[in-house]
Design a protein around this motif. Structure first.
Motif, short mmCIF file in Angstrom:
data_model
loop_
_atom_site.label_atom_id
_atom_site.label_comp_id
_atom_site.label_asym_id
_atom_site.label_seq_id
_atom_site.Cartn_x
_atom_site.Cartn_y
_atom_site.Cartn_z
N ASN A 133 104.26 62.17 87.27
CA ASN A 133 103.82 62.86 86.10
C ASN A 133 105.07 63.73 85.50
OD1 ASN A 133 101.53 62.25 87.71
ND2 ASN A 133 100.28 62.98 85.93
N SER A 134 104.83 64.34 84.41
CA SER A 134 105.92 65.03 83.66
C SER A 134 105.83 66.34 83.64
CB SER A 134 105.39 64.62 82.22
OG SER A 134 105.42 63.30 81.69
N VAL A 135 106.98 66.78 83.34
CA VAL A 135 107.22 68.52 83.56
C VAL A 135 106.23 69.12 82.47
CG1 VAL A 135 108.71 70.17 82.80
CG2 VAL A 135 109.53 68.42 84.05
N HIS A 136 105.86 68.65 81.29
CA HIS A 136 105.22 69.38 80.48
C HIS A 136 103.63 69.26 80.74
CE1 HIS A 136 105.25 65.33 78.48
NE2 HIS A 136 103.98 65.43 78.45
N ILE A 183 96.49 59.55 91.64
CA ILE A 183 97.50 59.13 91.00
C ILE A 183 96.93 57.99 89.82
CG2 ILE A 183 99.15 57.30 91.56
CD1 ILE A 183 99.38 59.86 93.11
N GLY A 184 98.06 57.93 88.79
CA GLY A 184 97.57 57.29 87.44
C GLY A 184 96.78 58.08 86.50
N LYS A 185 96.73 59.39 86.88
CA LYS A 185 96.13 60.15 85.87
C LYS A 185 96.89 61.29 85.14
CE LYS A 185 91.46 59.87 87.70
NZ LYS A 185 90.90 60.33 89.05
N GLU A 186 96.56 61.85 84.02
CA GLU A 186 97.48 62.85 83.46
C GLU A 186 97.15 64.19 84.12
OE1 GLU A 186 96.51 63.49 79.33
OE2 GLU A 186 98.22 64.40 79.02
N GLU A 204 104.68 58.72 80.24
CA GLU A 204 104.66 60.17 80.39
C GLU A 204 104.09 60.41 81.99
OE1 GLU A 204 103.23 62.97 77.43
OE2 GLU A 204 104.97 62.48 76.43
N PHE A 205 103.23 59.56 82.16
CA PHE A 205 102.91 59.42 83.82
C PHE A 205 102.51 57.74 84.30
CE2 PHE A 205 98.75 59.81 81.32
CZ PHE A 205 97.85 59.02 81.81
N LEU A 206 103.04 58.10 85.49
CA LEU A 206 103.12 56.52 85.97
C LEU A 206 101.68 55.86 86.28
CD1 LEU A 206 106.27 56.93 88.18
CD2 LEU A 206 106.14 55.73 86.10
#
Ligand SMILES: Nc1nc2c(c(=O)[nH]1)N[C@H]1C(S)=C(S)[C@@H](COP(=O)(O)OP(=O)(O)OC[C@H]3O[C@@H](n4cnc5c(=O)[nH]c(N)nc54)[C@H](O)[C@@H]3O)O[C@H]1N2
Ligand SMILES: Nc1nc2c(c(=O)[nH]1)N[C@H]1C(S)=C(S)[C@@H](COP(=O)(O)OP(=O)(O)OC[C@H]3O[C@@H](n4cnc5c(=O)[nH]c(N)nc54)[C@H](O)[C@@H]3O)O[C@H]1N2
Ligand code: SF4
Ligand code: SF4
Ligand code: SF4
Ligand SMILES: [Mo]
Length: 886
Positions: A366-369, A528-531, A742-744
């Motif tokens: 996922n992302s930092v933000h 996994i695969g979720k924001e 943004e997320f994998l």
């Protein structure tokens, strides 16, 4: 939506947000002092945003749009109100713009100019005392207008609650909250308040005095940690004089103390300015030509006499993607060795290995933000508020806004106090704990059955494997109460959960398995695969992720393409126009040292690492290094390693070059030249290019941009990236239809293969405590210092904040060894000893000692061992070492 008339025009607007936000989105100029658009709080203190609403002057930040509302933003009464307010501020202000360092960058000054406030009465204010206690900034109540923006930022964005508004003799001004001065408050010197202060109420203590109109601004990426904050540096006379956060991802306008105030090392007099060659044990100044000649002669000799496997190379998580790419290309393509590695080996290579297997990509999913809006957060073995402070701020923000937090650590960290559950674990026992959490989630049927059956394989085997890891069993092993384990399981499975993990997981003999266990946990709950979900190893160095992506590892080419895959080898040979690339995996950092010790490796090239402080078992490293025919160190300072070198090459730092870094969240960001390097310093890229040329390779692409284009072509994860694409804002790999990720794993249905649940069992470290070595020793980081202090140790304020090494122990242990806070203690392992001052830390696990590994007069790695490595990733066991105390 509602219809509102604004300055004579009708707009259909969202009635759920404030009128101020609507006016600002229409690009209408509305003055404000106290508003910070990132904060949910709407203070409504300064009054400047007031506009005429249905004929009455009203604060627009406190008003929501309503059907038929008539708004006038520049009616005479609105202007009159602004003038009155400004006059009030000025009457109570120590007006001395002529000498004030904020002039030219001051909102009060700007608005007074704009609204024609010229009645500045001669200033006869009784001046209030200034708080000068913090090494980086001062608080001047006489320049403060009491808007409260700083306290809001500290409370709501940095989440430190270190400032408050105070009334002194009728004047409202900012001041330290619940403390005598800011330096004795919980303030962490992030400067996020300072960056947003509209006046000189909070003012950095500049080393170099300047006027704001004398500077130029260059945007670049921070050169310390892997968060990759975007910074605008202000430059005067080729010197960085100020640093401002940029309001873009990943940092969204925040910085930590190092990004905000930690740049003065760049033009420190200690910088290396010309090459050095050691003769009879003493360095002499050398020309670049001499240095290059010596290196190439030795390279040729070593290859001829011992073969290319006698050459080793440490690449760098501090250098750019372009430099790492070219560095491994040089050693692989020209010198025919895969002995290329870098500090990720000591760090998150266990995460990469584990997540590569369980999920597919070895990076943060996922992302930092995304941290900002998390619902459930699990932090394990990661001192996030100190080591990834801007993400730490976001996580605390989420918790303040209702997110549930679980912390697993061997010590109380900044967030453990506000965690719903803090699991203070016995070092090295995480697998038992995580398996027990999985056990509870399965037995209470709290897992996501549909997700598990649709997207994973191996559930039955996992279920079977965790059967014996009951909470009762884990309680005994981990030293955590059964009820806390059950509660953690219930909380973790209650909503989408994100996991952050760090060195407390990876730097163990079972590092990869630790990460696999956390991945299993995330998968059974469908995270996994979720924001705002995912499993997120937080990469440490500013370009650790990029160095890995670029193939600065012994077994892979750029983009994780295996060196022993003959098809890949053929492809690379064609692409690089070389022959006979080695099909054999090279060896890792610690293995290279072992090979040098056995006299089987004769040439070592170290670019941007300081292994004589950071590698395990330094006695062994020091004696091994003596066997080398040539040690080349390319650094910006004469580090502990450089001092041992035969040739030292002065390199450029991040602020002196163009290129890219990839942050921990896979975001490829531009690095820009802010200043020119000192003396005869060369840019790392140019040093490698020159060596390639002298070794007979014709490298066609020579600029950072053309090298970036080359590496993107051959690195699948970087396909499609260009400098123009990332010019304004970084973009996260991989690109899908020209957009960043943004997320994998977003499209679970499109997965090529299902995620793997892989059972893991707790294994114990090889060296255990006994009667002679009865305590466990561990090491790690602190906010104010960075690794071997080559950079942070040359910033006065950072040294003032954290001047020396210390040993954290709790009072139970102190009683056992009959010592007290402040006493000196000698910590002795089977390999060496250090002597440091004791610092009482009640929240550390019983029988555990923690020392930061930043200080050269307390060489923590004199104690650690290098014999037993994590079997998959070859990471040393830094986080556990039996010792005795004297
Ligand atoms: N200020 C600063 N920031 C940095 C760095 C720096 O030097 N200074 N370095 C950067 C780099 S390269 C890296 S890799 C990151 C590292 O960032 P972190 O992973 O946060 O670093 P550490 O301080 O080594 O260790 C993290 C935590 O692990 C805990 N721990 C120790 N043993 C165990 C255990 O057995 N189980 C669990 N669950 N926890 C345990 C420690 O108490 C510590 O709080 O930081 C990066 N950021
Ligand atoms: N006991 C113990 N030991 C540890 C750890 C631990 O937790 N405990 N953590 C391990 C981990 S996770 C890591 S990542 C390593 C870090 O280990 P190192 O990477 O060896 O540590 P740094 O001090 O960051 O070294 C980077 C060097 O690069 C130089 N440099 C900076 N910018 C540039 C540049 O642009 N070009 C060049 N050429 N040089 C530059 C700096 O001056 C510095 O000397 O330490 C490891 N060692
Ligand atoms: S804070 Fe602003 S208005 Fe006040 S003296 Fe400084 S520049 Fe002038
Ligand atoms: S520097 Fe950071 S922690 Fe300190 S008062 Fe300002 S915002 Fe708060
Ligand atoms: S959080 Fe990391 S990248 Fe951001 S300013 Fe601090 S050290 Fe730099
Ligand atoms: Mo690291």
């Amino acid at each position: 939506m509602v219809d509102v008339t604004i300055d004579g025009k009708v707009y259909s607007v969202d009635e759920t947000i404030s009128l101020l936000e609507i006016l600002q989105s229409l690009k209408l100029e509305i003055p404000t002092f106290c508003r910070d658009e990132r904060s949910e709080e709407k203070l409504g203190i300064c009054g400047m945003c007031a506009v005429s609403i249905d004929g009455t002057v009203t604060k627009s930040c406190k008003t929501k749009p309503a059907e038929g509302m008539v708004v006038n933003t520049a009616a005479p009464e609105v202007i009159e109100n602004r003038k009155k307010l400004l006059q009030k501020y000025i009457d109570n202000h120590h007006v001395n713009c002529l000498v004030c360092e904020k002039a030219g960058h001051c909102k009060l000054q700007e608005y007074c100019f704009k609204y024609g406030i010229d009645k500045t009465i001669p200033n006869s204010l009784d001046l209030l005392p200034i708080d000068d206690s913090n090494p980086f900034f001062k608080i001047d109540p006489n320049k403060c207008i009491g808007c409260g923006k700083c306290a809001q930022i500290c409370r709501n964005l940095q989440c430190n609650h270190a400032l408050k508004l105070k009334n002194t003799n009728g004047k409202m001004h900012t001041w330290a909250n619940k403390a005598e001065n800011i330096n004795s408050s919980p303030c962490v010197s992030c400067g996020n308040c300072v960056s947003q202060c509209p006046t000189a109420g909070l003012l950095p203590k500049y080393k170099n005095s300047f006027r704001h109109w004398e500077t130029t601004t260059v945007k670049t990426t921070c050169g310390y940690c892997g968060i990759g904050c975007q910074i605008n540096f202000e430059v005067k006379d080729n010197t960085i004089v100020e640093s401002h956060p940029v309001l873009v991802k990943p940092n969204l306008g925040l910085l930590c103390v190092k990004g905000k105030f930690g740049f003065s090392y760049i033009n420190h007099p200690d910088r290396l300015t010309h090459p050095l060659i050691k003769e009879n044990g003493v360095f002499r100044k050398a020309s670049w030509d001499e240095a290059f000649n010596l290196i190439t002669t030795k390279l040729k000799e070593t290859t001829k006499v011992y073969g290319s496997e006698a050459i080793g190379a440490f690449s760098s998580g501090k250098c750019t993607n372009e430099e790492n790419y070219l560095f491994q290309k040089f050693f692989r393509g020209v010198l025919k060795t895969n002995n290329v590695d870098h500090c990720s080996r000591l760090c998150h290579s266990s995460s990469s290995a584990a997540l590569g297997k369980t999920l597919g990509y070895g990076a943060m999913s996922n992302s930092v933000h995304e941290g900002f809006d998390s619902k459930v957060i699990l932090i394990s073995g990661e001192n996030i508020r100190e080591t990834h402070p801007v993400l730490g701020a976001k996580v605390k923000h989420a918790v303040q806004n209702g997110a549930k937090l679980i912390v697993i650590d061997v010590r109380d960290i900044d967030l453990s106090e506000i965690a719903q559950v803090f699991l203070k674990i016995n070092p090295g026992t995480d697998i038992a704990l995580v398996n027990a959490v999985i056990n509870v989630i399965i037995s209470e049927e709290l897992y996501d059955k549909e997700y598990v059956s649709n997207n994973t394989i191996g559930f039955e085997a996992l279920k079977e494997s965790v059967k014996d890891y009951t909470p009762e069993y884990a309680e005994k092993i981990c030293g955590i109460l059964k009820k806390d384990i059950i509660e953690a399981a219930r909380i973790y499975s209650s909503d989408v959960a994100t996991t952050y993990l760090g060195m407390g997981n990876t730097q163990h003999i079972n590092g990869s398995d630790n990460v696999t266990a956390l991945s299993n946990l995330a998968l059974i709950c469908g995270n996994i695969g979720k924001e705002r979900g995912g499993v997120n190893p937080l990469r440490g160095q500013n370009n650790a992720q990029g160095a890995c992506d670029m193939g600065a590892f012994p077994d892979i080419y750029p983009g994780y393409q295996k060196v022993d895959d003959l098809e890949v080898k053929e492809k690379m040979e064609k692409f690089w126009n070389v022959e006979n690339l080695s099909p054999l995996s090279g060896i890792t950092v610690v293995e290279m040292i072992n090979k040098i010790a056995k006299n089987e490796m004769k040439f070592l090239y170290v670019m941007g690492e300081n292994p004589l402080m950071t590698d395990p078992n330094l006695h062994h490293v020091r004696s091994a290094i003596k066997n080398l025919d040539l040690l080349v160190v390319q650094d910006i300072f004469l580090t502990e390693t450089a001092q041992m070198a035969d040739v030292v090459l002065p390199a450029s730092c991040f602020a002196e070059k163009e290129g890219t870094f990839t942050n921990t969240g896979r975001r490829i960001q531009r690095v820009r030249q802010v200043v020119t390097p000192p003396g005869e310093v060369k840019i790392d890229l140019d040093i490698i290019l020159e060596l390639m040329k002298r070794m007979g390779y014709n490298q066609e692409n020579k600029t950072p941009e053309t090298i970036f284009n080359e590496l993107c072509e051959i690195t699948p994860l970087y396909n499609g990236f260009t400098y123009p694409l990332i010019e304004n804002e970084g973009v996260q790999w991989p690109l899908v239809d020209g957009k960043g990720t943004e997320f994998l794993y977003q499209d679970l249905k499109d997965l090529k293969k299902k995620f793997s649940l892989i059972p893991v069992e707790l294994t114990n470290s090889v060296e255990v405590i006994n009667d002679e070595y009865p305590y466990y020793f561990t090491s790690g980081r602190v906010l104010y210092q960075y690794h071997t202090r080559s950079m942070s140790g040359r910033v006065d304020g950072l040294n003032e904040k954290c001047p020396e090494a210390y040993a954290e122990m709790n009072s139970k242990l102190l009683e056992e060894i009959s010592k007290k806070d402040g006493d000196m203690v000698t910590i002795k392992s089977r390999r060496g000893e250090i002597t440091v001052k004791i610092k009482l830390r009640e929240g550390i696990k019983d029988g555990l000692i923690f020392v930061p590994f930043h200080f050269s007069n307390a060489l923590v790695n004199d104690l650690t061992e290098s014999e037993f490595l994590e079997p998959v990733s070859k990471t040393p066991e830094y986080k556990i070492c039996p010792v005795k105390l004297i």
